[in-house]
Design an enzyme around this catalytic site. Structure first.
Site, PDB file in Angstrom:
ATOM      1  N   GLY A  16      32.755   3.748  16.346  1.00 57.57           N
ATOM      2  CA  GLY A  16      33.761   4.305  17.025  1.00 57.57           C
ATOM      3  C   GLY A  16      34.187   5.536  17.190  1.00 57.57           C
ATOM      4  O   GLY A  16      34.969   6.581  17.308  1.00 57.57           O
ATOM      5  N   GLU A  35      27.136  13.578  10.361  1.00 59.70           N
ATOM      6  CA  GLU A  35      27.098  11.215  10.014  1.00 59.70           C
ATOM      7  C   GLU A  35      25.817  12.086   8.991  1.00 59.70           C
ATOM      8  O   GLU A  35      24.513  12.979   9.549  1.00 59.70           O
ATOM      9  CB  GLU A  35      26.028  11.670  11.476  1.00 59.70           C
ATOM     10  N   THR A  42      26.274   1.136  12.592  1.00 62.35           N
ATOM     11  CA  THR A  42      25.189   0.603  11.621  1.00 62.35           C
ATOM     12  C   THR A  42      24.854  -0.626  13.252  1.00 62.35           C
ATOM     13  O   THR A  42      23.816  -1.262  12.833  1.00 62.35           O
ATOM     14  CB  THR A  42      26.227  -0.818  10.860  1.00 62.35           C
ATOM     15  N   CYS A  43      25.491  -1.048  14.119  1.00 59.01           N
ATOM     16  CA  CYS A  43      25.442  -1.572  15.492  1.00 59.01           C
ATOM     17  C   CYS A  43      23.801  -1.329  15.884  1.00 59.01           C
ATOM     18  O   CYS A  43      23.173  -1.475  16.227  1.00 59.01           O
ATOM     19  CB  CYS A  43      26.322  -1.833  16.634  1.00 59.01           C
ATOM     20  N   CYS A  48      24.030  -5.382  15.355  1.00 58.41           N
ATOM     21  CA  CYS A  48      23.652  -5.863  16.363  1.00 58.41           C
ATOM     22  C   CYS A  48      22.089  -5.478  17.510  1.00 58.41           C
ATOM     23  O   CYS A  48      22.369  -6.380  17.813  1.00 58.41           O
ATOM     24  CB  CYS A  48      25.449  -5.972  16.283  1.00 58.41           C
ATOM     25  N   LYS A  51      19.413  -6.520  15.595  1.00 60.42           N
ATOM     26  CA  LYS A  51      19.137  -8.123  15.560  1.00 60.42           C
ATOM     27  C   LYS A  51      18.740  -9.106  16.590  1.00 60.42           C
ATOM     28  O   LYS A  51      18.403  -9.790  16.938  1.00 60.42           O
ATOM     29  CB  LYS A  51      20.426  -8.192  14.564  1.00 60.42           C
ATOM     30  N   TYR A 100      22.294   8.874  21.495  1.00 61.38           N
ATOM     31  CA  TYR A 100      23.739   8.909  21.548  1.00 61.38           C
ATOM     32  C   TYR A 100      24.130   9.972  21.188  1.00 61.38           C
ATOM     33  O   TYR A 100      25.214  10.804  21.240  1.00 61.38           O
ATOM     34  CB  TYR A 100      24.136   7.761  20.272  1.00 61.38           C
ATOM     35  N   ALA A 116      29.816  14.094   4.496  1.00 60.47           N
ATOM     36  CA  ALA A 116      30.717  15.198   4.450  1.00 60.47           C
ATOM     37  C   ALA A 116      32.268  14.216   3.759  1.00 60.47           C
ATOM     38  O   ALA A 116      32.281  12.956   3.946  1.00 60.47           O
ATOM     39  CB  ALA A 116      31.658  15.008   5.591  1.00 60.47           C
ATOM     40  N   TYR A 179      28.235 -14.745  10.072  1.00 60.44           N
ATOM     41  CA  TYR A 179      27.124 -14.682  11.073  1.00 60.44           C
ATOM     42  C   TYR A 179      25.920 -14.676  10.465  1.00 60.44           C
ATOM     43  O   TYR A 179      24.830 -14.575  11.691  1.00 60.44           O
ATOM     44  CB  TYR A 179      27.923 -14.235  12.784  1.00 60.44           C
ATOM     45  N   GLU A 183      22.311 -16.113  11.684  1.00 62.98           N
ATOM     46  CA  GLU A 183      21.885 -15.562  12.803  1.00 62.98           C
ATOM     47  C   GLU A 183      19.822 -14.933  11.982  1.00 62.98           C
ATOM     48  O   GLU A 183      19.180 -15.757  12.691  1.00 62.98           O
ATOM     49  CB  GLU A 183      22.452 -13.622  13.202  1.00 62.98           C
ATOM     50  N   ARG A 200      28.580 -20.396  -1.224  1.00 61.59           N
ATOM     51  CA  ARG A 200      29.315 -20.554  -2.900  1.00 61.59           C
ATOM     52  C   ARG A 200      30.440 -21.614  -2.012  1.00 61.59           C
ATOM     53  O   ARG A 200      30.865 -22.350  -3.396  1.00 61.59           O
ATOM     54  CB  ARG A 200      29.901 -19.630  -3.724  1.00 61.59           C
ATOM     55  N   THR A 313      31.913  -4.144  17.235  1.00 69.37           N
ATOM     56  CA  THR A 313      31.468  -3.227  17.084  1.00 69.37           C
ATOM     57  C   THR A 313      32.262  -2.300  18.665  1.00 69.37           C
ATOM     58  O   THR A 313      33.141  -1.857  18.723  1.00 69.37           O
ATOM     59  CB  THR A 313      29.851  -3.252  17.849  1.00 69.37           C
ATOM     60  N   ALA A 343      30.470 -13.439  18.853  1.00 71.28           N
ATOM     61  CA  ALA A 343      30.290 -14.783  18.633  1.00 71.28           C
ATOM     62  C   ALA A 343      28.865 -14.503  17.915  1.00 71.28           C
ATOM     63  O   ALA A 343      29.323 -13.294  17.016  1.00 71.28           O
ATOM     64  CB  ALA A 343      28.859 -13.878  19.902  1.00 71.28           C
ATOM     65  N   HIS A 438      26.807 -25.320  40.637  1.00 73.96           N
ATOM     66  CA  HIS A 438      25.529 -26.502  39.917  1.00 73.96           C
ATOM     67  C   HIS A 438      24.097 -25.577  40.369  1.00 73.96           C
ATOM     68  O   HIS A 438      23.766 -24.899  41.496  1.00 73.96           O
ATOM     69  CB  HIS A 438      25.996 -27.632  41.084  1.00 73.96           C
ATOM     70  N   GLU A 443      29.024 -24.320  34.501  1.00 74.04           N
ATOM     71  CA  GLU A 443      29.712 -25.273  35.542  1.00 74.04           C
ATOM     72  C   GLU A 443      30.481 -26.306  34.420  1.00 74.04           C
ATOM     73  O   GLU A 443      32.190 -26.729  35.263  1.00 74.04           O
ATOM     74  CB  GLU A 443      29.192 -25.846  36.808  1.00 74.04           C
TER      75      GLU A 443
END
Length: 449
Positions: A16, A35, A42-43, A48, A51, A100, A116, A179, A183, A200, A313, A343, A438, A443
């Protein structure tokens, strides 16, 4: 008019924050991004992306066994080297981290590689002691793994550390049923570990369709993953041989080589100095924002997981884009949170969009549900009984599709396109009128009964 060092100061260079920073800079704003860890968030760094690469690696365990049924002479003692997979994944993370960084810098934004915190409505304090000013401040610090406060919790790991292990543990206990837990249960199981998942409650993957998550539980159990429900930690004790003895409620103690906490993520707001600018947060630490991502301080905004709206994300990216468009692009934009697909890259994966059957009945009363419960062609020849399940939930009166939910090979890849139809408000008749492609698994979506 007040003069500031920057038009926009972004705290956090995850999905973000990066999107907001580079788009705002492209619109002509003077932007800085702070940063303290690595650009990408994280992603990209420990979520993700790596992973999913581990999931790909784990899938080869079954694929190699299945290959024999397709004529390939694969040795029964086919060796796996964890360190090679781990290092290749981390190298890819390094590459994306660099991409990035280049993307932000090429947009004209400045990256400040240090922590910061908020010092005031227009002030940010850096770790080196400097204080800088900005007309607007955007908080995009994401979330962090939640660790239970039971005795001995320091002996466990989280998903952050899972990507850096020296070896795959022989026995691992994974705490949680969301998830991340499911995973990593699939990954470690396929790579040879004995996996026990404890939770739990007696519900896994809360929020997903009940039939689909029950199917995953059945398949996971058949594969050999063990589940202990209604189990809460009482303590973790490290033994003389290095093993961990785990005490839990309602079950006998369990001795394992590793404990992994996958018990949720909490907004990363600790020590940010929010109180110095009158920024309010809820009882879970999430920053309160309005529809334009504005906090209770007019000059400070927040996007992504730190707001705890929808921890995905693509949602954080949309929020960052909307912020930049609204305040620097002269294109007022708000994120539409309806019908967001999601997902679980379990083994097999789950995907869903829209309302579950229970949610649809509660909201609409009259609904029609269509199913396809089948063995994928590949599983048939491989001699595996694992079945896929596709489910479509429709309004009982209008036939409008309210939700689609799937479990089976490549379910997330298939659902992405189907999500467009749900978002567009199509009816089942539109699927029925489409000729099947098919032979494919996809399908089944146009053949549902």
């Amino acid at each position: 008019m007040a003069q500031y060092d920057y038009d926009l100061f972004v705290i956090g260079a995850g999905s973000g924050g990066t999107r907001a920073a580079r788009v705002s800079a492209a619109y002509g704003a003077r932007v800085a991004v702070a940063e303290e860890y690595r650009v990408g968030g994280t992603c990209v760094i420990r979520g993700c992306v790596p992973k999913k690469l581990l999931v790909y690696g784990a899938h080869f365990a079954e694929d190699l066994r299945d290959a024999r049924h397709f004529g390939w002479d694969v040795p029964s003692d086919c060796a796996f080297t964890w360190a090679r997979l781990r290092d290749n994944v981390l190298a890819e993370v390094d590459r994306i981290n660099g991409a990035y960084t280049q993307t932000i810098e090429s947009s004209g934004a400045e990256i400040i590689h240090q922590r910061a915190t908020i010092a005031g409505p227009h002030e940010v304090k850096l770790a080196d002691g400097r204080t800088v000013t900005a007309e607007r401040i955007l908080i995009a610090t994401g979330a962090t793994p939640q660790v239970p406060s039971c005795p001995g919790h320091e002996h466990g790991i989280t998903s952050n550390e899972a990507f850096h292990l020296d070896a795959v543990p022989e026995r691992i206990l994974i705490a949680g049923a969301g998830y991340i837990a499911n995973e990593f249960a699939g990954v470690f199981h396929q790579l040879g570990a004995h996996v026990t998942l404890i939770n739990r409650t007696d519900v896994i993957l809360r929020g997903y369709d009940e039939q689909v998550r029950d199917r995953l539980l059945q398949i996971s159990t058949a594969k050999g993953i063990q589940f202990r429900f209604n189990a809460e930690f009482r303590g973790i004790e490290k033994q003389a041989d290095g093993c961990l003895k785990v005490e839990m409620t309602n079950h006998e103690p369990l001795t394992v080589d590793m404990v992994m906490f996958a018990t949720g993520r909490v907004p990363n707001t600790g020590g940010l100095g929010l109180e110095r600018a009158g920024v309010e947060w809820d009882d879970k630490g999430a920053i309160k924002v309005d529809d334009d991502n504005r906090t209770t301080c007019d000059s400070i905004f927040a996007v992504g997981d730190v707001t705890n709206r929808i921890q995905l994300t693509p949602v954080a990216i949309r929020e960052g884009q909307a912020f930049a468009d609204t305040f620097y692009g002269n294109k007022p934009t708000r994120v539409d949170y309806d019908c967001i697909p999601s997902a679980v890259f379990s083994h097999p994966p789950i995907a869903g969009v829209g309302l579950t059957e229970v949610q649809a009945r509660q909201k609409h009363g009259s609904v029609k549900v269509y199913h396809s419960d089948f063995r994928p062609m590949k599983n048939v020849l491989a001699g595996r009984n694992e079945r896929a399940l596709y489910k479509m939930v429709c309004d009982g009166d209008s036939d409008k599709i309210l939700g689609i939910h799937m479990i089976g090979p490549d379910a997330p890849e298939i659902l992405q396109s189907a999500a467009v139809a749900v978002k567009a408000g199509l009816t089942k008749a539109a699927f029925d009128a489409t000729v099947a492609l098919h032979p494919t698994m996809a399908e089944e979506l146009v053949l549902l009964k």
